[in-house]
Design a protein around this motif. Sequence first.
Motif, short mmCIF file in Angstrom:
data_model
loop_
_atom_site.label_atom_id
_atom_site.label_comp_id
_atom_site.label_asym_id
_atom_site.label_seq_id
_atom_site.Cartn_x
_atom_site.Cartn_y
_atom_site.Cartn_z
N SER A 1 11.23 7.29 6.82
CA SER A 1 10.23 7.18 7.90
C SER A 1 8.97 6.47 7.41
O SER A 1 8.42 5.61 8.12
CB SER A 1 9.88 8.57 8.43
N SER A 2 8.51 6.80 6.21
CA SER A 2 7.30 6.15 5.68
C SER A 2 7.57 4.68 5.39
O SER A 2 6.70 3.82 5.62
CB SER A 2 6.82 6.86 4.42
N ALA B 1 -1.40 0.09 8.72
CA ALA B 1 -0.83 -0.25 7.41
C ALA B 1 -1.55 0.52 6.31
O ALA B 1 -0.91 1.02 5.37
CB ALA B 1 -0.92 -1.75 7.17
N GLY B 2 -2.87 0.62 6.42
CA GLY B 2 -3.63 1.41 5.44
C GLY B 2 -3.23 2.88 5.47
O GLY B 2 -3.04 3.51 4.43
N VAL B 3 -3.10 3.42 6.68
CA VAL B 3 -2.65 4.81 6.82
C VAL B 3 -1.23 4.96 6.27
O VAL B 3 -0.90 5.95 5.61
CB VAL B 3 -2.72 5.24 8.29
N GLY B 4 -0.38 3.94 6.55
CA GLY B 4 1.00 3.99 6.08
C GLY B 4 1.11 4.02 4.57
O GLY B 4 1.99 4.70 4.02
N THR C 1 4.17 -1.79 10.52
CA THR C 1 2.75 -2.16 10.57
C THR C 1 2.48 -3.51 9.92
O THR C 1 1.71 -4.32 10.47
CB THR C 1 1.90 -1.08 9.89
N PHE C 2 3.10 -3.77 8.77
CA PHE C 2 2.88 -5.08 8.14
C PHE C 2 3.54 -6.20 8.95
O PHE C 2 3.03 -7.31 9.00
CB PHE C 2 3.38 -5.07 6.70
#
Length: 277
Positions: A58-59, A36-39, A66-67
């Motif tokens: 996509s993002s 999630a942080g990377v996202g 992730t969340f």
Amino acid sequence: MACENAIVIAILFYTPTLRAPMFILIGSLALADLLAGVGLIVNFVVLYVFNNEVATLSSAGLLLATFSASVCSLLAITVDRYLSLYNALTYHTERTLTFTYLMILLLWVLCICIGLLPIMGWNCVREQSSCSVLRPVTKNNAAVLAVSFLLLFALMMQLYLQICRIAFRHAQQIAVQHQFMATSQASSTRKGVSTLSLILGTFALCWIPFAVYSLVADSSYPMVYTYSLVLPAACNSVINPIIYAFRNPDIQKSLWLACCGCMPPRFLSGARTSSDV
């Protein structure tokens, strides 16, 4: 967010003794919060650097996946804690590593499917007026996600109430059998209940305002409102390692050994209680 959860994953990966189902679930939570942080970083780069349709969808899908995995991992940890008390005698035989890995696999497959929805048509790219505060997700689809989250929160709250009830019943039974242990057991039970209150309260404060806002707002609302409510939800992924990992005595031991190669005296003595988990 990413670095903090990466530390948790590294500790779990390089410590062979941390292979119980509980730690596998904590690892799943840490992986979801790390991604999630990377996202969030990827989403920022896509919006302000690339800014094309496929990259945007996509993002957005990465953040949804992730969340969603983070929230579902929290639910899985709650269920695991409930079963460890409800089926205390058979828990260690029923909750095998194979079963835990299978459950995590199904959890991640479901969340990845949720993440694929924007790029498969669950978006408002062609019709901006239907956008929700979770652009490019439509308002109707955001409402479905928000209601699903509120139902998951209600389930978690019910499970934690059951956990408190079982813990108090166990404390009363022990106090009746060993009168001299009543004070220490009551203290341990209060510590456990305070821990559960911290878990549930933090989760509610971080996520419920944003979930409710997603139900009533749309893309016409000022973005500053959305960002101000997204920030606490994102901060939940920063707080999760502190609550679920760094407060755990076994993970604390591994962290001390990895950082300074020593073990504080408090880990060498003192019995472990259920409230430590």
